[in-house]
Every structure is written in C-alpha cells, then in structure tokens.
Design a protein around this motif. Structure first.
Motif, PDB file in Angstrom:
ATOM      1  N   ARG A  66       9.468   2.622   3.572  1.00 13.14           N
ATOM      2  CA  ARG A  66       8.279   2.264   4.640  1.00 13.14           C
ATOM      3  C   ARG A  66       7.690   0.767   4.475  1.00 13.14           C
ATOM      4  O   ARG A  66       7.207   0.152   5.347  1.00 13.14           O
ATOM      5  CB  ARG A  66       7.174   3.095   4.750  1.00 13.14           C
ATOM      6  CG  ARG A  66       7.757   4.615   5.282  1.00 13.14           C
ATOM      7  CD  ARG A  66       6.534   5.526   4.915  1.00 13.14           C
ATOM      8  NE  ARG A  66       6.983   6.919   5.794  1.00 13.14           N
ATOM      9  CZ  ARG A  66       6.287   8.228   5.509  1.00 13.14           C
ATOM     10  NH1 ARG A  66       5.225   8.212   4.755  1.00 13.14           N
ATOM     11  NH2 ARG A  66       6.777   8.920   6.171  1.00 13.14           N
ATOM     12  N   ALA A  67       7.896   0.535   3.059  1.00 15.34           N
ATOM     13  CA  ALA A  67       7.245  -0.840   2.871  1.00 15.34           C
ATOM     14  C   ALA A  67       8.575  -1.934   2.727  1.00 15.34           C
ATOM     15  O   ALA A  67       8.228  -3.064   2.610  1.00 15.34           O
ATOM     16  CB  ALA A  67       6.846  -1.045   1.126  1.00 15.34           C
ATOM     17  N   ILE A 102      20.762  -1.351   0.063  1.00 13.67           N
ATOM     18  CA  ILE A 102      20.096  -0.691   1.281  1.00 13.67           C
ATOM     19  C   ILE A 102      19.270   0.841   0.695  1.00 13.67           C
ATOM     20  O   ILE A 102      19.749   1.496  -0.284  1.00 13.67           O
ATOM     21  CB  ILE A 102      21.011  -0.333   2.488  1.00 13.67           C
ATOM     22  CG1 ILE A 102      22.005   0.192   2.453  1.00 13.67           C
ATOM     23  CG2 ILE A 102      21.161  -1.779   3.027  1.00 13.67           C
ATOM     24  CD1 ILE A 102      23.119   0.599   3.414  1.00 13.67           C
ATOM     25  N   PRO A 103      18.427   1.583   1.576  1.00 14.51           N
ATOM     26  CA  PRO A 103      18.123   2.563   1.433  1.00 14.51           C
ATOM     27  C   PRO A 103      19.063   3.814   0.896  1.00 14.51           C
ATOM     28  O   PRO A 103      19.034   4.681   0.119  1.00 14.51           O
ATOM     29  CB  PRO A 103      17.218   3.141   2.549  1.00 14.51           C
ATOM     30  CG  PRO A 103      16.739   1.744   2.939  1.00 14.51           C
ATOM     31  CD  PRO A 103      17.873   0.657   2.716  1.00 14.51           C
ATOM     32  N   PRO A 162       0.942  -1.260   0.148  1.00 14.67           N
ATOM     33  CA  PRO A 162       0.189  -0.035  -0.126  1.00 14.67           C
ATOM     34  C   PRO A 162       1.037   1.258   0.158  1.00 14.67           C
ATOM     35  O   PRO A 162       0.715   2.294  -0.565  1.00 14.67           O
ATOM     36  CB  PRO A 162      -0.698  -0.262   1.492  1.00 14.67           C
ATOM     37  CG  PRO A 162      -0.828  -1.599   1.748  1.00 14.67           C
ATOM     38  CD  PRO A 162       0.463  -1.989   0.954  1.00 14.67           C
ATOM     39  N   GLU A 163       1.943   1.435   0.787  1.00 15.52           N
ATOM     40  CA  GLU A 163       2.812   2.420   0.833  1.00 15.52           C
ATOM     41  C   GLU A 163       3.425   2.787  -0.730  1.00 15.52           C
ATOM     42  O   GLU A 163       3.457   4.055  -1.155  1.00 15.52           O
ATOM     43  CB  GLU A 163       4.197   2.246   1.697  1.00 15.52           C
ATOM     44  CG  GLU A 163       3.757   1.772   3.231  1.00 15.52           C
ATOM     45  CD  GLU A 163       3.395   0.466   3.301  1.00 15.52           C
ATOM     46  OE1 GLU A 163       3.615  -0.019   4.475  1.00 15.52           O
ATOM     47  OE2 GLU A 163       3.334  -0.298   2.364  1.00 15.52           O
ATOM     48  N   ALA A 202      10.772  14.440  -6.012  1.00 12.77           N
ATOM     49  CA  ALA A 202       9.639  13.318  -6.438  1.00 12.77           C
ATOM     50  C   ALA A 202      10.326  11.921  -5.864  1.00 12.77           C
ATOM     51  O   ALA A 202       9.904  11.059  -5.381  1.00 12.77           O
ATOM     52  CB  ALA A 202       9.453  13.440  -7.817  1.00 12.77           C
ATOM     53  N   VAL A 203      11.883  11.799  -6.455  1.00 11.79           N
ATOM     54  CA  VAL A 203      12.388  10.378  -6.130  1.00 11.79           C
ATOM     55  C   VAL A 203      12.496  10.387  -4.488  1.00 11.79           C
ATOM     56  O   VAL A 203      12.381   9.066  -4.256  1.00 11.79           O
ATOM     57  CB  VAL A 203      13.868  10.479  -6.882  1.00 11.79           C
ATOM     58  CG1 VAL A 203      14.384   9.179  -6.675  1.00 11.79           C
ATOM     59  CG2 VAL A 203      13.659  10.492  -8.477  1.00 11.79           C
ATOM     60  N   LEU A 204      12.956  11.310  -4.197  1.00  7.36           N
ATOM     61  CA  LEU A 204      13.100  11.037  -2.476  1.00  7.36           C
ATOM     62  C   LEU A 204      11.844  10.641  -1.816  1.00  7.36           C
ATOM     63  O   LEU A 204      11.795   9.953  -0.718  1.00  7.36           O
ATOM     64  CB  LEU A 204      13.747  12.457  -1.986  1.00  7.36           C
ATOM     65  CG  LEU A 204      15.110  12.866  -2.194  1.00  7.36           C
ATOM     66  CD1 LEU A 204      15.481  14.333  -1.918  1.00  7.36           C
ATOM     67  CD2 LEU A 204      15.870  11.682  -1.507  1.00  7.36           C
ATOM     68  N   LYS A 205      10.798  11.267  -2.324  1.00  8.01           N
ATOM     69  CA  LYS A 205       9.612  11.107  -1.612  1.00  8.01           C
ATOM     70  C   LYS A 205       9.075   9.682  -2.164  1.00  8.01           C
ATOM     71  O   LYS A 205       8.451   8.968  -1.258  1.00  8.01           O
ATOM     72  CB  LYS A 205       8.280  11.886  -2.230  1.00  8.01           C
ATOM     73  CG  LYS A 205       8.480  13.306  -1.710  1.00  8.01           C
ATOM     74  CD  LYS A 205       8.282  13.733  -0.198  1.00  8.01           C
ATOM     75  CE  LYS A 205       6.743  13.702  -0.029  1.00  8.01           C
ATOM     76  NZ  LYS A 205       6.496  14.068   1.562  1.00  8.01           N
ATOM     77  N   ALA A 206       9.390   9.209  -3.174  1.00  8.58           N
ATOM     78  CA  ALA A 206       9.089   7.859  -3.656  1.00  8.58           C
ATOM     79  C   ALA A 206      10.023   6.805  -2.797  1.00  8.58           C
ATOM     80  O   ALA A 206       9.359   5.576  -2.527  1.00  8.58           O
ATOM     81  CB  ALA A 206       9.480   7.482  -5.214  1.00  8.58           C
TER      82      ALA A 206
END
Length: 348
Positions: free
Chosen positions: A144-145, A205-206, A67-68, A134-138
C-alpha cells in the motif's frame, strides 16, 4: 569497534543504557532507563559504522516515514531516535551519506527465525501459521505504501514467545525496502531470489516477496535449503544452476511427458544479454541427468517436499505449493494468500 557497552544515550525524551551487541558493532540490546513513550524494559539500538550501514540506516528511517508501514502491528516499531553529532565512538560519515539520525531505537522482540530450529515448528504448529500470517499482513502494508522488501529473510523476521499458542511475529530491518519494481541490480538473497528477479524482467515486486516468504518458511520448517547454489556440481555458473532448479523442479515432469505446464518461467529480455546466456546454460543443466546425483532426477516440487528429511505437514505443504508459482502473474498476492485454508484460524 565502537566502545558502546555500558554507555547511556539520551534522546529528547528518554534514556537508554547499552547492554550488549546483537550484531557486530551496529546493533545493540539496550535497557530503557526512562521515557514517557517507551513502555518496554528492553529496546534495540541501531547505528551505522560503515558506508553500507549508513545507507541502510537512512533507508530504514525513510521507510518508517510511510504511515502504512509505521502503523502496521506486524512491523517492528520505531520507538525513538537519538542524535549524537560528532560522537567519538562513531566513524566519520562519508560525504553525501550523512544519516538522518545517529541511532534508531526499535521495539524489542526475543529473537529472529534464525534462532529457531525445525523442532520449534514441529512442536508448535501455530508457529508457522503465525509467521506466514504476520509476514503477509506486513507485505500488504508495504504494498500500500508502494514499497517492496528486497531483503525479506529469516534474519529479518522477529518472534517473541515462539512456544506459545499465539506467537508474536513482526517484520523488521527495513533498510532493504525500496520502491516496487527495483531492478538496478538483482536483489534478494540468492536462495530466496524469485524467478522474475533472476530474469530481470519485473525487478523485485510484491510477487517476489511472496516467493521469498515461501522459501523462508520451507527453510525454517524443514531445515533444508532447497533453492540456491549450495549444491551445484560445477565450478562457477551459480546463476545458471539456480535457474536450472526452477526448470528441473517445476517443468521437467511436463517436458518429459510432453504436456503443457500450467505456468510459465519468466525469461530475460534483450536488455540483459548476460542473463540470456545464463538461461541457455540453465536449460542444458536442467535437462542433463548427469548433473543431478541426488536420486531425485524425476521428482517435481511436490515429490521433493515429501521426501525431505523433515517434511512439512500436509496443510503447510499445500500452502507452500500455492505460493511457489514460477510465473509471478499467477503467483497469489498477499491478500489472496491470507484467505488460504492454511491460515483460516489465524487472526480470527
């Protein structure tokens, strides 16, 4: 090649006419003929014609199940799915690799970053900021997922209205998204591969996505590919040459001044002896001036950015240097990058 051009495909609620291929024989531009849920005139239809594409299609649909990710306005939307069992235009799916659906119907955007030149970014300062934001928000949504994008690059960042003051930017092509910490193989495209992925220490990793975003921005804004093995003066040993660049660009000036660098370079563990050999050769290459004939032997990363033929603006350069930290533990998170001064006017 599958004979898809002109075909009309039906989902449970909608009809689509395939117009033209966008990528090989598996990604197409389609006209939305009818359907209560798809409000666009155009859509992207994606299928699988090879075993690798089948795996990617499965992974992409599975990632949209989080969902995230599915709800993020900064991720290209999955609009619909189409089942066409036994379609004669699709090859038999390898045993054990059956996709969940035959086609994904995805949100239409005008193009990706590959279709833009550095002049687009020079003429529209809002564009680089929109891409970064936008990429950072994605990336916040995928973190979170518990997912990480191992294939974040300019082909998979989509843009509409790039010349406007508010370009629309979204991340797509999620087939390369997997669980955070994946390290069964060295993932990420070579020019965008983060130091910890080269070392094999943390896997992807992130923090690795942050590195890939920074290098992608550097590439599209300046037109130069600073990292990667494209300029290596030796035969073979691409891995060692790429690692040598980290040492050269971020550590050499400190080494020669006998100063302590502000960060560390991840080094491989005993789990990967072949990586240790690569790092040993990389150290030799980085410290040997004979291999560096570009007139930039003593330049650190900041100096290199300034000397690029199309140098980034001062505020963008500071943002890139903020992201390009070799030590993943000290590299900013997506949340921290979003509050950098470079992005202060975006999303307000």
């Amino acid at each position: 090649m599958p004979r898809f051009a002109g075909r009309v495909l039906r989902s449970l609620t909608s009809r689509y006419r395939i117009i033209s291929p966008l990528k090989g024989s598996s990604v197409f531009k389609a006209e939305v003929l009818s359907g209560p849920h798809v409000r666009q005139k155009w859509a992207v239809l994606k299928c699988a014609t090879t075993e690798d594409e089948v795996v990617g299609l499965m992974q992409e649909q599975e990632n949209y199940g989080f969902p995230e990710i599915a709800s993020s306005p900064f991720v290209r939307k999955l609009l619909d799915t189409i089942n066409t069992d036994g379609d004669p235009d699709l090859p038999p799916v390898p045993e054990g690799k059956t996709p969940l659906v035959a086609f994904l119907v995805l949100e239409w955007l005008d193009g990706n970053l590959t279709g833009l030149s550095e002049s687009h970014f020079r003429d529209n300062p809002a564009l680089a900021k929109a891409v970064a934001y936008a990429v950072l928000k994605a990336l916040v949504a995928s973190k979170r997922a518990g997912r990480v994008n191992t294939d974040l690059n300019r082909n998979n960042i989509f843009v509409s209205d790039p010349i406007s003051a508010t370009p629309l930017v979204k991340v797509g092509d999620l087939g390369g998204m997997t669980s955070s910490g994946y390290r069964e193989t060295r993932c990420q495209p070579v020019p965008l591969r983060a130091p910890e992925v080269w070392a094999g220490t943390d896997g992807c990793i992130p923090a690795s996505e942050i590195w890939a975003l920074a290098v992608t921005l550097l590439r599209v804004v300046t037109g130069d590919s600073v990292f990667g093995a494209w300029d290596k003066p030796i035969k073979g040993h691409s891995e060692a040459w790429c690692i040598a660049k980290f040492v050269r660009f971020f550590f050499l000036s400190y080494i020669r001044q006998q100063k302590e660098p502000p960060y560390e370079l991840p080094e491989p563990t005993e789990e990967f002896p072949e990586y240790e050999d690569q790092y040993e050769l990389a150290a030799y290459l980085a410290l040997s001036d004979e291999f560096w004939n570009d007139g930039k032997d003593m330049m650190d990363m900041r100096e290199r950015l300034v000397q690029l033929p199309t140098a980034p603006s001062k505020d963008l350069m500071e943002f890139l240097l903020f992201l390009l930290i070799p030590d993943p533990a000290r590299r900013p998170t997506a949340e921290e990058a979003l509050v950098h001064p470079f992005l202060k006017d975006v999303g307000a």
